[in-house]
Design a protein around this motif. Structure first.
Motif, PDB file in Angstrom:
ATOM      1  N   VAL A 178       0.840  -1.204   0.000  1.00  0.00           N
ATOM      2  CA  VAL A 178       0.000   0.000   0.000  1.00  0.00           C
ATOM      3  C   VAL A 178       0.870   1.248   0.000  1.00  0.00           C
ATOM      4  O   VAL A 178       0.643   2.192  -0.768  1.00  0.00           O
ATOM      5  CB  VAL A 178      -0.952  -0.002   1.213  1.00  0.00           C
ATOM      6  CG1 VAL A 178      -1.631   1.353   1.369  1.00  0.00           C
ATOM      7  CG2 VAL A 178      -1.996  -1.104   1.068  1.00  0.00           C
ATOM      8  N   LEU A 179       1.891   1.264   0.849  1.00  0.00           N
ATOM      9  CA  LEU A 179       2.779   2.428   0.904  1.00  0.00           C
ATOM     10  C   LEU A 179       3.543   2.592  -0.408  1.00  0.00           C
ATOM     11  O   LEU A 179       3.662   3.707  -0.939  1.00  0.00           O
ATOM     12  CB  LEU A 179       3.757   2.271   2.066  1.00  0.00           C
ATOM     13  CG  LEU A 179       4.786   3.394   2.227  1.00  0.00           C
ATOM     14  CD1 LEU A 179       4.103   4.730   2.489  1.00  0.00           C
ATOM     15  CD2 LEU A 179       5.767   3.061   3.350  1.00  0.00           C
ATOM     16  N   ARG A 180       4.029   1.485  -0.943  1.00  0.00           N
ATOM     17  CA  ARG A 180       4.845   1.537  -2.158  1.00  0.00           C
ATOM     18  C   ARG A 180       4.035   2.000  -3.367  1.00  0.00           C
ATOM     19  O   ARG A 180       4.506   2.816  -4.166  1.00  0.00           O
ATOM     20  CB  ARG A 180       5.430   0.148  -2.417  1.00  0.00           C
ATOM     21  CG  ARG A 180       6.358   0.065  -3.617  1.00  0.00           C
ATOM     22  CD  ARG A 180       7.015  -1.294  -3.701  1.00  0.00           C
ATOM     23  NE  ARG A 180       6.057  -2.376  -3.926  1.00  0.00           N
ATOM     24  CZ  ARG A 180       5.737  -3.299  -3.021  1.00  0.00           C
ATOM     25  NH1 ARG A 180       6.278  -3.263  -1.808  1.00  0.00           N
ATOM     26  NH2 ARG A 180       4.876  -4.253  -3.314  1.00  0.00           N
ATOM     27  N   GLU A 181       2.813   1.508  -3.508  1.00  0.00           N
ATOM     28  CA  GLU A 181       2.042   1.787  -4.715  1.00  0.00           C
ATOM     29  C   GLU A 181       1.194   3.052  -4.623  1.00  0.00           C
ATOM     30  O   GLU A 181       0.858   3.639  -5.655  1.00  0.00           O
ATOM     31  CB  GLU A 181       1.145   0.591  -5.042  1.00  0.00           C
ATOM     32  CG  GLU A 181       1.923  -0.652  -5.434  1.00  0.00           C
ATOM     33  CD  GLU A 181       1.034  -1.774  -5.951  1.00  0.00           C
ATOM     34  OE1 GLU A 181      -0.192  -1.539  -6.105  1.00  0.00           O
ATOM     35  OE2 GLU A 181       1.564  -2.874  -6.197  1.00  0.00           O
ATOM     36  N   THR A 182       0.843   3.459  -3.413  1.00  0.00           N
ATOM     37  CA  THR A 182      -0.013   4.644  -3.283  1.00  0.00           C
ATOM     38  C   THR A 182       0.714   5.837  -2.686  1.00  0.00           C
ATOM     39  O   THR A 182       0.216   6.963  -2.762  1.00  0.00           O
ATOM     40  CB  THR A 182      -1.245   4.342  -2.413  1.00  0.00           C
ATOM     41  OG1 THR A 182      -0.850   4.202  -1.035  1.00  0.00           O
ATOM     42  CG2 THR A 182      -1.950   3.077  -2.872  1.00  0.00           C
ATOM     43  N   GLY A 183       1.866   5.581  -2.070  1.00  0.00           N
ATOM     44  CA  GLY A 183       2.608   6.668  -1.438  1.00  0.00           C
ATOM     45  C   GLY A 183       2.053   7.085  -0.091  1.00  0.00           C
ATOM     46  O   GLY A 183       2.598   7.985   0.557  1.00  0.00           O
ATOM     47  N   LYS A 184       0.986   6.415   0.355  1.00  0.00           N
ATOM     48  CA  LYS A 184       0.375   6.745   1.639  1.00  0.00           C
ATOM     49  C   LYS A 184       0.177   5.464   2.440  1.00  0.00           C
ATOM     50  O   LYS A 184      -0.351   4.481   1.921  1.00  0.00           O
ATOM     51  CB  LYS A 184      -0.968   7.448   1.438  1.00  0.00           C
ATOM     52  CG  LYS A 184      -0.841   8.789   0.731  1.00  0.00           C
ATOM     53  CD  LYS A 184      -2.204   9.439   0.542  1.00  0.00           C
ATOM     54  CE  LYS A 184      -2.069  10.777  -0.179  1.00  0.00           C
ATOM     55  NZ  LYS A 184      -3.399  11.418  -0.390  1.00  0.00           N
ATOM     56  N   PRO A 185       0.570   5.453   3.719  1.00  0.00           N
ATOM     57  CA  PRO A 185       0.466   4.229   4.519  1.00  0.00           C
ATOM     58  C   PRO A 185      -0.955   3.990   5.017  1.00  0.00           C
ATOM     59  O   PRO A 185      -1.807   4.885   4.996  1.00  0.00           O
ATOM     60  CB  PRO A 185       1.405   4.501   5.692  1.00  0.00           C
ATOM     61  CG  PRO A 185       1.334   5.990   5.863  1.00  0.00           C
ATOM     62  CD  PRO A 185       1.200   6.556   4.468  1.00  0.00           C
ATOM     63  N   LEU A 186      -1.194   2.785   5.475  1.00  0.00           N
ATOM     64  CA  LEU A 186      -2.461   2.450   6.117  1.00  0.00           C
ATOM     65  C   LEU A 186      -2.553   3.147   7.471  1.00  0.00           C
ATOM     66  O   LEU A 186      -1.551   3.311   8.169  1.00  0.00           O
ATOM     67  CB  LEU A 186      -2.569   0.941   6.317  1.00  0.00           C
ATOM     68  CG  LEU A 186      -2.728   0.098   5.054  1.00  0.00           C
ATOM     69  CD1 LEU A 186      -2.481  -1.372   5.372  1.00  0.00           C
ATOM     70  CD2 LEU A 186      -4.112   0.294   4.449  1.00  0.00           C
ATOM     71  N   ASP A 187      -3.763   3.523   7.833  1.00  0.00           N
ATOM     72  CA  ASP A 187      -3.964   4.117   9.154  1.00  0.00           C
ATOM     73  C   ASP A 187      -3.855   3.072  10.255  1.00  0.00           C
ATOM     74  O   ASP A 187      -3.366   3.370  11.351  1.00  0.00           O
ATOM     75  CB  ASP A 187      -5.344   4.781   9.226  1.00  0.00           C
ATOM     76  CG  ASP A 187      -5.477   5.943   8.260  1.00  0.00           C
ATOM     77  OD1 ASP A 187      -4.605   6.833   8.292  1.00  0.00           O
ATOM     78  OD2 ASP A 187      -6.437   5.955   7.465  1.00  0.00           O
ATOM     79  N   ALA A 188      -4.324   1.848   9.985  1.00  0.00           N
ATOM     80  CA  ALA A 188      -4.342   0.824  11.029  1.00  0.00           C
ATOM     81  C   ALA A 188      -4.232  -0.564  10.421  1.00  0.00           C
ATOM     82  O   ALA A 188      -4.728  -0.821   9.323  1.00  0.00           O
ATOM     83  CB  ALA A 188      -5.628   0.927  11.852  1.00  0.00           C
ATOM     84  N   VAL A 189      -3.586  -1.458  11.160  1.00  0.00           N
ATOM     85  CA  VAL A 189      -3.561  -2.886  10.848  1.00  0.00           C
ATOM     86  C   VAL A 189      -3.916  -3.618  12.133  1.00  0.00           C
ATOM     87  O   VAL A 189      -3.163  -3.571  13.108  1.00  0.00           O
ATOM     88  CB  VAL A 189      -2.184  -3.350  10.342  1.00  0.00           C
ATOM     89  CG1 VAL A 189      -2.157  -4.868  10.200  1.00  0.00           C
ATOM     90  CG2 VAL A 189      -1.848  -2.686   9.013  1.00  0.00           C
ATOM     91  N   MET A 190      -5.078  -4.269  12.152  1.00  0.00           N
ATOM     92  CA  MET A 190      -5.485  -5.016  13.345  1.00  0.00           C
ATOM     93  C   MET A 190      -5.084  -6.475  13.195  1.00  0.00           C
ATOM     94  O   MET A 190      -5.456  -7.143  12.239  1.00  0.00           O
ATOM     95  CB  MET A 190      -6.994  -4.919  13.586  1.00  0.00           C
ATOM     96  CG  MET A 190      -7.415  -5.609  14.887  1.00  0.00           C
ATOM     97  SD  MET A 190      -9.145  -5.347  15.350  1.00  0.00           S
ATOM     98  CE  MET A 190      -9.968  -6.386  14.138  1.00  0.00           C
TER      99      MET A 190
END
Length: 429
Positions: free
Chosen positions: A173-185
């Protein structure tokens, strides 16, 4: 509706204790509609709990939670802006998943209706290991589009069990969109039996820019109980092996010999240790320290981020005992003595909490000796022969009605009923 740009990171506003409502479901209660869920939610709010987690996959949970929050009591005392609603998309049944853009749109709209809310604070893609990364990426992009264009979502994340999958998707997600996820549960990955979330997960998820990592299923989907894994109408569903269950039974017998109960130790261990270890991926939201009807920040319990945990209860008595443990844990933090005094507790509860922490750590060492070969053991999720029986939404001929309730079959993860002892028998400490 035009979206407003999210100004604060999730870690600034998410409470560190989340009420998981998977228990509002037929999986753990013969008839969840017979539970006093309205009273339970009201009592949780009185205790200072300010976040609720649910999912369309949890049977009637969303509708029950929505009704419990749609009361004059809640409207008059806890404005919508003062509590978090968290739900999920993508999982429909034990063997049915749909992460398509069309299904995500419909699922979000249905959740808004069921929860009777104009917006959702956080939406996860549910159990991402059951679909391809490409499908997850499509769902995440659609959730973000809804967030940015429609404003009915504030934060976006993923949930699941296998840490390598969660970390891989977070990096992608970070690599392809340039923005990280807000949360990973993550669930069942930080318990007395499995510490992989701490030893292998945190650094990878931080490297992927993930802001918050909530820890769920602190009893390992019911594995860490004196009674053993729950076996009921769904049959013997738990994925643990007989040998692992036997090792846990030996650990439970060890606790019995020391006048303790395995699940009591397991709950406090996970909540207390993750509060500290998970702080780097934790939050600064209202800590529910026990000062009634006062919107707090955790400046009042030390000021740093606190590791986020999800609790699951079905009864007020379970809620009260869990909150007793939670508040005792907070009493042991920096400035804990002041917190205890403000909440009307004993001025020495800070010292008592520190002593109890040490006792739990000693007991945990003994438990680890009995499950040594199964420490950090994980089971397959999904099974090697898993097949998604549902195609994409546009291939189904038509989308399901937004009002249609999906039946909830055997699930992974399971709702986690704490099965806490009566106070007269063994008080939580």
């Amino acid at each position: 509706m035009a979206a407003t740009q999210t100004k604060r990171p999730l870690s600034d506003v998410l409470p560190p204790l989340i009420f998981g409502t998977a228990t509002f479901n037929f999986q753990y209660n013969k008839d969840p509609y017979e539970l006093d869920t309205t009273g339970l939610v009201q009592r949780a709010l009185e205790y200072g709990v300010r976040a609720f987690d649910t999912s369309p996959y949890y049977g009637p949970s969303e509708s029950i939670l929505g009704a419990a929050l749609d009361t004059d009591f809640v409207r008059n005392n806890v404005p919508r802006k003062d509590f978090f609603l968290i739900t999920k998309v993508g999982r429909i049944a034990s063997d049915e998943f749909d992460y398509s853009r069309e299904w995500v749109q419909q699922s979000v709209q249905r959740s808004l209706q069921r929860l009777k809310s104009p917006y959702l604070d956080l939406v996860y893609c549910h159990d991402v290991e059951f679909v391809s990364e490409e499908e997850v990426m499509e769902a995440i992009k659609e959730l973000r589009r809804i967030r940015d264009e429609e404003g009915t979502i504030k934060y976006v994340g993923i949930s699941g069990y296998p840490l390598p999958v969660l970390c891989s998707i977070a990096h992608r997600v970070l690599r392809e969109t340039g923005k990280p996820l807000d949360a990973v549960m993550s669930y069942a990955n930080f318990t007395l039996q499995n510490n992989l979330l701490a030893s292998a997960g945190i650094e990878e998820l931080k490297a992927a820019g993930v802001d918050v990592v909530p820890n769920a299923s602190v009893l390992g989907m019911g594995l860490l109980r004196r009674e053993g894994v729950p076996i009921g109408s769904m049959g013997n569903w738990h994925p643990s092996s007989d040998d692992l269950r036997a090792a846990v039974k030996r650990a439970s017998d060890f606790c019995d010999r020391h006048d303790e109960k395995l699940e009591v130790v397991a709950i406090r261990y996970a909540l207390e240790q993750w509060l500290r270890i998970g702080s780097c991926v934790g939050s600064r939201g209202d800590p529910a320290s026990g000062v009634p009807w006062q919107l707090e920040s955790n400046e009042q319990v030390g000021g740093s981020r606190l590791g986020v945990s999800v609790m699951g209860v079905s009864k007020t008595s379970e809620l009260e005992k869990t909150m007793q443990v939670w508040r005792s844990i907070l009493d042991g933090l920096e400035n804990g003595q002041e917190t205890a005094i403000r909440a009307g507790r004993w001025k020495r509860d800070h010292d008592w909490s520190l002593n109890r922490r040490k006792a739990i750590e000693i007991l945990a060492d003994g438990i680890h000796e009995h499950i040594d070969e199964y420490l950090d053991y994980t089971w397959d999720s999904p099974d090697k022969d898993f097949v998604n029986k549902r195609g994409r939404a546009e291939d189904q001929g038509q989308l399901k009605s937004a009002e249609e309730s999906w039946l909830t079959p055997a699930a992974s993860p399971q709702a986690e009923e704490l099965q806490l002892p009566d106070e007269a028998a063994l008080p939580l400490r």
